[in-house]
Motif scaffolding. Structure first.
Motif, PDB file in Angstrom:
ATOM      1  N   CYS A   1       0.900  -1.181  -0.013  1.00 59.11           N
ATOM      2  CA  CYS A   1       0.092  -0.028  -0.003  1.00 59.11           C
ATOM      3  C   CYS A   1       0.844   1.161  -0.205  1.00 59.11           C
ATOM      4  N   GLY A   2       2.031   1.271   0.554  1.00 54.59           N
ATOM      5  CA  GLY A   2       3.013   2.314   0.207  1.00 54.59           C
ATOM      6  C   GLY A   2       2.390   3.498   1.119  1.00 54.59           C
ATOM      7  N   GLY A   3       2.298   4.871   0.717  1.00 56.38           N
ATOM      8  CA  GLY A   3       1.998   5.581   1.661  1.00 56.38           C
ATOM      9  C   GLY A   3       0.423   5.781   1.853  1.00 56.38           C
ATOM     10  N   GLY A   4      -0.473   4.881   1.189  1.00 59.76           N
ATOM     11  CA  GLY A   4      -1.606   4.697   1.425  1.00 59.76           C
ATOM     12  C   GLY A   4      -2.485   5.543   0.465  1.00 59.76           C
ATOM     13  N   ASP A   5      -2.081   5.936  -0.879  1.00 61.06           N
ATOM     14  CA  ASP A   5      -2.764   6.597  -1.683  1.00 61.06           C
ATOM     15  C   ASP A   5      -3.931   5.828  -2.290  1.00 61.06           C
ATOM     16  N   ASP A   6      -3.580   4.742  -2.786  1.00 59.37           N
ATOM     17  CA  ASP A   6      -4.688   3.862  -3.332  1.00 59.37           C
ATOM     18  C   ASP A   6      -5.998   3.489  -2.332  1.00 59.37           C
ATOM     19  N   SER A   7      -5.476   3.062  -1.083  1.00 63.68           N
ATOM     20  CA  SER A   7      -6.455   2.850  -0.016  1.00 63.68           C
ATOM     21  C   SER A   7      -7.198   3.824   0.193  1.00 63.68           C
TER      22      SER A   7
ATOM     23  N   TYR B   1      -8.218   6.334  -1.758  1.00 65.54           N
ATOM     24  CA  TYR B   1      -9.073   6.247  -2.789  1.00 65.54           C
ATOM     25  C   TYR B   1     -10.022   5.340  -2.930  1.00 65.54           C
ATOM     26  N   MET B   2      -9.882   4.031  -2.501  1.00 68.08           N
ATOM     27  CA  MET B   2     -10.776   2.850  -2.402  1.00 68.08           C
ATOM     28  C   MET B   2     -11.841   3.127  -1.236  1.00 68.08           C
ATOM     29  N   LEU B   3     -11.235   3.569  -0.004  1.00 66.46           N
ATOM     30  CA  LEU B   3     -11.940   3.898   0.874  1.00 66.46           C
ATOM     31  C   LEU B   3     -13.026   5.190   0.724  1.00 66.46           C
ATOM     32  N   ALA B   4     -12.675   6.054   0.225  1.00 69.53           N
ATOM     33  CA  ALA B   4     -13.501   7.137  -0.101  1.00 69.53           C
ATOM     34  C   ALA B   4     -14.705   6.770  -1.040  1.00 69.53           C
ATOM     35  N   ARG B   5     -14.535   5.715  -1.750  1.00 64.92           N
ATOM     36  CA  ARG B   5     -15.726   5.190  -2.608  1.00 64.92           C
ATOM     37  C   ARG B   5     -16.337   4.063  -1.885  1.00 64.92           C
ATOM     38  N   GLY B   6     -16.168   3.937  -0.727  1.00 65.43           N
ATOM     39  CA  GLY B   6     -17.203   2.900   0.149  1.00 65.43           C
ATOM     40  C   GLY B   6     -16.721   1.437   0.060  1.00 65.43           C
TER      41      GLY B   6
ATOM     42  N   THR C   1      -2.066  -3.109   3.502  1.00 60.99           N
ATOM     43  CA  THR C   1      -0.787  -3.776   4.052  1.00 60.99           C
ATOM     44  C   THR C   1       0.236  -3.414   3.155  1.00 60.99           C
ATOM     45  N   ASP C   2       1.567  -3.558   3.903  1.00 62.87           N
ATOM     46  CA  ASP C   2       2.928  -3.491   3.334  1.00 62.87           C
ATOM     47  C   ASP C   2       3.790  -4.087   3.762  1.00 62.87           C
ATOM     48  N   GLY C   3       4.811  -4.542   3.237  1.00 60.48           N
ATOM     49  CA  GLY C   3       5.736  -5.389   3.790  1.00 60.48           C
ATOM     50  C   GLY C   3       6.894  -4.547   4.515  1.00 60.48           C
ATOM     51  N   SER C   4       7.037  -3.312   4.514  1.00 63.42           N
ATOM     52  CA  SER C   4       7.737  -2.348   5.128  1.00 63.42           C
ATOM     53  C   SER C   4       7.127  -1.676   6.236  1.00 63.42           C
ATOM     54  N   PRO C   5       7.495  -2.141   7.679  1.00 64.66           N
ATOM     55  CA  PRO C   5       6.929  -1.239   8.659  1.00 64.66           C
ATOM     56  C   PRO C   5       6.969   0.186   8.622  1.00 64.66           C
ATOM     57  N   GLU C   6       7.961   0.723   7.980  1.00 62.77           N
ATOM     58  CA  GLU C   6       8.061   1.977   8.093  1.00 62.77           C
ATOM     59  C   GLU C   6       6.878   2.728   7.169  1.00 62.77           C
ATOM     60  N   LEU C   7       6.681   2.028   5.996  1.00 65.64           N
ATOM     61  CA  LEU C   7       5.701   2.661   4.790  1.00 65.64           C
ATOM     62  C   LEU C   7       4.320   2.251   5.519  1.00 65.64           C
ATOM     63  N   ALA C   8       4.000   1.079   6.114  1.00 65.20           N
ATOM     64  CA  ALA C   8       2.887   0.693   6.775  1.00 65.20           C
ATOM     65  C   ALA C   8       2.366   1.812   7.827  1.00 65.20           C
ATOM     66  N   TYR C   9       3.651   2.264   8.591  1.00 66.35           N
ATOM     67  CA  TYR C   9       3.292   3.229   9.564  1.00 66.35           C
ATOM     68  C   TYR C   9       2.774   4.816   8.836  1.00 66.35           C
TER      69      TYR C   9
ATOM     70  N   ALA D   1       1.439   5.083   5.922  1.00 66.40           N
ATOM     71  CA  ALA D   1      -0.085   4.813   5.399  1.00 66.40           C
ATOM     72  C   ALA D   1      -1.108   4.765   6.648  1.00 66.40           C
ATOM     73  N   GLN D   2      -0.837   4.381   7.621  1.00 67.71           N
ATOM     74  CA  GLN D   2      -1.722   4.481   8.741  1.00 67.71           C
ATOM     75  C   GLN D   2      -1.803   5.852   9.228  1.00 67.71           C
ATOM     76  N   LYS D   3      -0.711   6.732   9.256  1.00 67.04           N
ATOM     77  CA  LYS D   3      -0.966   8.065   9.677  1.00 67.04           C
ATOM     78  C   LYS D   3      -1.690   8.577   8.714  1.00 67.04           C
ATOM     79  N   ARG D   4      -1.890   8.465   7.271  1.00 61.85           N
ATOM     80  CA  ARG D   4      -2.530   9.202   6.437  1.00 61.85           C
ATOM     81  C   ARG D   4      -4.079   8.704   6.564  1.00 61.85           C
ATOM     82  N   LEU D   5      -4.256   7.396   6.522  1.00 61.27           N
ATOM     83  CA  LEU D   5      -5.647   6.981   6.592  1.00 61.27           C
ATOM     84  C   LEU D   5      -6.400   6.821   8.005  1.00 61.27           C
ATOM     85  N   GLY D   6      -5.883   7.027   8.912  1.00 58.18           N
ATOM     86  CA  GLY D   6      -6.365   6.841  10.144  1.00 58.18           C
ATOM     87  C   GLY D   6      -7.158   5.677  10.482  1.00 58.18           C
ATOM     88  N   VAL D   7      -6.669   4.570   9.817  1.00 56.84           N
ATOM     89  CA  VAL D   7      -6.968   3.029  10.000  1.00 56.84           C
ATOM     90  C   VAL D   7      -5.847   2.365  10.079  1.00 56.84           C
ATOM     91  N   PRO D   8      -5.850   1.183  10.638  1.00 54.47           N
ATOM     92  CA  PRO D   8      -4.538   0.264  10.819  1.00 54.47           C
ATOM     93  C   PRO D   8      -4.253  -0.135   9.464  1.00 54.47           C
TER      94      PRO D   8
END
Length: 199
Positions: A50-56, A58-63, A69-77, A79-86
Protein backbone atom coordinates in the motif's frame (compact mmCIF):
# COMPACT_ATOMS: atom_id res chain seq x y z
CA UNK A 1 15.50 -15.19 3.39
CA UNK A 2 11.71 -15.34 3.31
CA UNK A 3 9.85 -16.04 0.07
CA UNK A 4 9.48 -12.91 -2.00
CA UNK A 5 11.97 -10.83 -0.01
CA UNK A 6 14.98 -8.89 -1.25
CA UNK A 7 16.93 -7.21 1.52
CA UNK A 8 18.28 -4.33 -0.59
CA UNK A 9 14.76 -3.48 -1.76
CA UNK A 10 13.36 -3.61 1.77
CA UNK A 11 16.21 -1.41 2.96
CA UNK A 12 15.41 1.20 0.32
CA UNK A 13 11.76 1.44 1.41
CA UNK A 14 12.78 1.50 5.06
CA UNK A 15 15.19 4.39 4.57
CA UNK A 16 13.06 6.31 2.05
CA UNK A 17 9.63 5.64 3.55
CA UNK A 18 8.70 9.22 4.43
CA UNK A 19 9.93 10.71 1.15
CA UNK A 20 8.37 7.89 -0.87
CA UNK A 21 5.01 8.16 0.88
CA UNK A 22 4.84 11.95 0.61
CA UNK A 23 6.08 12.46 -2.94
CA UNK A 24 4.00 14.82 -5.04
CA UNK A 25 3.81 13.10 -8.42
CA UNK A 26 1.02 13.50 -10.94
CA UNK A 27 -0.71 10.23 -10.14
CA UNK A 28 -3.31 8.70 -12.46
CA UNK A 29 -6.03 6.46 -11.04
CA UNK A 30 -7.13 5.15 -14.43
CA UNK A 31 -6.32 1.51 -13.73
CA UNK A 32 -7.75 1.65 -10.23
CA UNK A 33 -10.97 3.16 -11.60
CA UNK A 34 -11.26 0.33 -14.14
CA UNK A 35 -10.65 -2.20 -11.35
CA UNK A 36 -13.24 -0.68 -9.01
CA UNK A 37 -15.80 -0.48 -11.83
CA UNK A 38 -15.89 -4.29 -11.79
CA UNK A 39 -16.73 -4.34 -8.09
CA UNK A 40 -19.61 -3.24 -5.89
CA UNK A 41 -19.01 -0.67 -3.11
CA UNK A 42 -18.73 -2.51 0.18
CA UNK A 43 -16.66 -5.32 -1.35
CA UNK A 44 -13.65 -6.44 0.67
CA UNK A 45 -10.29 -5.56 -0.93
CA UNK A 46 -6.83 -6.62 0.27
CA UNK A 47 -4.22 -4.10 -0.81
CA UNK A 48 -0.68 -5.44 -0.98
CA UNK A 49 2.18 -2.94 -1.02
CA UNK A 50 0.00 0.00 0.00
CA UNK A 51 3.00 2.35 0.29
CA UNK A 52 1.89 5.70 1.66
CA UNK A 53 -1.79 4.75 1.40
CA UNK A 54 -2.83 6.70 -1.72
CA UNK A 55 -4.78 3.85 -3.32
CA UNK A 56 -6.33 2.69 -0.05
CA UNK A 57 -7.53 6.25 0.61
CA UNK A 58 -9.06 6.37 -2.87
CA UNK A 59 -10.86 3.04 -2.39
CA UNK A 60 -12.05 3.86 1.13
CA UNK A 61 -13.49 7.16 -0.10
CA UNK A 62 -15.55 5.19 -2.63
CA UNK A 63 -17.07 2.95 -0.01
CA UNK A 64 -14.95 -0.19 -0.26
CA UNK A 65 -13.88 -2.31 2.71
CA UNK A 66 -10.10 -2.06 2.34
CA UNK A 67 -7.37 -3.89 4.27
CA UNK A 68 -4.15 -1.92 3.60
CA UNK A 69 -0.87 -3.82 4.02
CA UNK A 70 2.80 -3.34 3.22
CA UNK A 71 5.92 -5.44 3.75
CA UNK A 72 7.80 -2.40 5.07
CA UNK A 73 6.94 -1.45 8.68
CA UNK A 74 8.01 2.13 7.91
CA UNK A 75 5.67 2.44 4.92
CA UNK A 76 2.81 0.79 6.81
CA UNK A 77 3.30 3.44 9.49
CA UNK A 78 3.15 6.22 6.88
CA UNK A 79 -0.05 4.74 5.43
CA UNK A 80 -1.65 4.42 8.84
CA UNK A 81 -0.89 8.08 9.61
CA UNK A 82 -2.59 9.13 6.40
CA UNK A 83 -5.57 6.79 6.52
CA UNK A 84 -6.42 6.88 10.22
CA UNK A 85 -7.01 3.11 10.09
CA UNK A 86 -4.57 0.27 10.81
CA UNK A 87 -2.17 -0.69 8.03
CA UNK A 88 -0.87 -4.20 8.59
CA UNK A 89 2.78 -5.15 8.11
CA UNK A 90 2.42 -8.15 5.79
CA UNK A 91 5.20 -9.81 3.85
CA UNK A 92 4.32 -11.93 0.86
CA UNK A 93 5.08 -15.24 2.58
CA UNK A 94 2.71 -14.21 5.40
CA UNK A 95 -0.39 -14.13 3.19
CA UNK A 96 -2.37 -16.92 4.82
CA UNK A 97 -5.98 -15.80 4.27
CA UNK A 98 -8.45 -18.33 2.86
CA UNK A 99 -11.43 -17.29 0.69
CA UNK A 100 -11.63 -13.98 2.53
CA UNK A 101 -11.51 -11.14 -0.02
CA UNK A 102 -13.61 -10.13 -3.02
CA UNK A 103 -10.52 -8.57 -4.61
CA UNK A 104 -6.78 -8.05 -4.25
CA UNK A 105 -5.06 -4.86 -5.42
CA UNK A 106 -1.27 -5.17 -5.80
CA UNK A 107 -0.04 -2.08 -7.62
CA UNK A 108 3.72 -1.98 -8.33
CA UNK A 109 4.73 -4.38 -5.54
CA UNK A 110 4.82 -7.93 -6.91
CA UNK A 111 7.43 -6.68 -9.38
CA UNK A 112 9.93 -6.90 -6.50
CA UNK A 113 9.37 -10.64 -5.96
CA UNK A 114 12.24 -12.82 -7.21
CA UNK A 115 11.17 -14.72 -10.33
CA UNK A 116 11.73 -18.04 -8.57
CA UNK A 117 9.21 -17.09 -5.86
CA UNK A 118 6.45 -15.37 -7.84
CA UNK A 119 4.41 -18.50 -8.60
CA UNK A 120 4.30 -19.37 -4.88
CA UNK A 121 3.15 -15.86 -3.93
CA UNK A 122 0.49 -15.88 -6.68
CA UNK A 123 -0.88 -19.11 -5.20
CA UNK A 124 -1.12 -17.49 -1.76
CA UNK A 125 -3.02 -14.57 -3.30
CA UNK A 126 -5.35 -16.91 -5.17
CA UNK A 127 -6.19 -18.74 -1.93
CA UNK A 128 -7.00 -15.44 -0.19
CA UNK A 129 -9.71 -14.65 -2.76
CA UNK A 130 -13.30 -15.78 -2.80
CA UNK A 131 -14.53 -17.64 -5.89
CA UNK A 132 -14.68 -15.20 -8.84
CA UNK A 133 -12.45 -12.82 -6.88
CA UNK A 134 -10.67 -10.12 -8.87
CA UNK A 135 -6.89 -9.66 -8.77
CA UNK A 136 -4.83 -6.77 -10.16
CA UNK A 137 -1.05 -6.45 -10.26
CA UNK A 138 1.40 -4.32 -12.27
CA UNK A 139 4.95 -5.03 -13.35
CA UNK A 140 7.78 -3.23 -15.12
CA UNK A 141 8.38 -5.09 -18.38
CA UNK A 142 11.75 -6.48 -19.35
CA UNK A 143 13.56 -9.60 -20.45
CA UNK A 144 15.50 -10.60 -17.34
CA UNK A 145 15.57 -9.76 -13.65
CA UNK A 146 17.77 -6.92 -12.45
CA UNK A 147 18.05 -3.76 -10.33
CA UNK A 148 17.27 -0.08 -10.85
CA UNK A 149 19.50 2.88 -10.01
CA UNK A 150 18.32 2.73 -6.36
CA UNK A 151 19.39 -0.91 -6.01
CA UNK A 152 15.81 -2.21 -5.91
CA UNK A 153 15.27 -5.70 -7.33
CA UNK A 154 12.79 -6.13 -10.22
CA UNK A 155 11.65 -9.33 -11.90
CA UNK A 156 11.19 -7.44 -15.23
CA UNK A 157 8.87 -10.02 -16.89
CA UNK A 158 7.69 -10.41 -20.47
CA UNK A 159 4.02 -10.96 -21.26
CA UNK A 160 4.74 -14.57 -22.21
CA UNK A 161 6.63 -15.24 -18.97
CA UNK A 162 3.79 -13.79 -16.88
CA UNK A 163 1.20 -15.92 -18.67
CA UNK A 164 3.26 -19.02 -17.98
CA UNK A 165 3.85 -18.05 -14.34
CA UNK A 166 0.21 -17.25 -13.61
CA UNK A 167 -0.69 -20.55 -15.27
CA UNK A 168 -4.15 -22.13 -15.68
CA UNK A 169 -5.29 -21.37 -12.11
CA UNK A 170 -7.16 -18.24 -13.20
CA UNK A 171 -10.46 -18.22 -15.10
CA UNK A 172 -9.39 -15.16 -17.05
CA UNK A 173 -6.10 -13.33 -17.48
CA UNK A 174 -5.83 -9.92 -19.13
CA UNK A 175 -2.47 -8.19 -19.69
CA UNK A 176 -2.28 -4.64 -21.03
CA UNK A 177 0.93 -2.79 -21.90
CA UNK A 178 1.15 0.96 -21.19
CA UNK A 179 4.10 3.36 -21.28
CA UNK A 180 4.64 5.38 -18.13
CA UNK A 181 7.21 6.07 -15.43
CA UNK A 182 7.87 5.46 -11.75
CA UNK A 183 9.70 6.75 -8.70
CA UNK A 184 12.92 6.80 -10.72
CA UNK A 185 11.31 9.06 -13.39
CA UNK A 186 12.59 6.73 -16.13
CA UNK A 187 10.43 5.86 -19.17
CA UNK A 188 8.88 2.51 -18.31
CA UNK A 189 6.80 -0.09 -20.11
CA UNK A 190 4.24 -1.29 -17.58
CA UNK A 191 2.32 -4.56 -17.71
CA UNK A 192 -1.10 -4.29 -16.05
CA UNK A 193 -2.54 -7.70 -15.19
CA UNK A 194 -6.12 -8.45 -14.18
CA UNK A 195 -7.09 -12.02 -13.31
CA UNK A 196 -10.23 -13.69 -12.00
CA UNK A 197 -10.16 -16.65 -9.63
CA UNK A 198 -11.75 -19.80 -11.02
CA UNK A 199 -13.80 -22.32 -9.05
Amino acid sequence: MMVGEDQNTLRFYSEEAEAYANRNDDRSYEHLDLFLARLTPGCSILELGCGGGDDSAYMLARGFDVTPTDGSPELAYQAQKRLGVPAEVLKFDQIVYRNKFDAVWANACLLHIPRSDLKTVLKRIERSLKIDGLFYASYKAGKQEGRDKFGRYYNYPTVAWLKQTYGPTWRSLEINTVMGSGYDNEPTEWLHVVATKSL
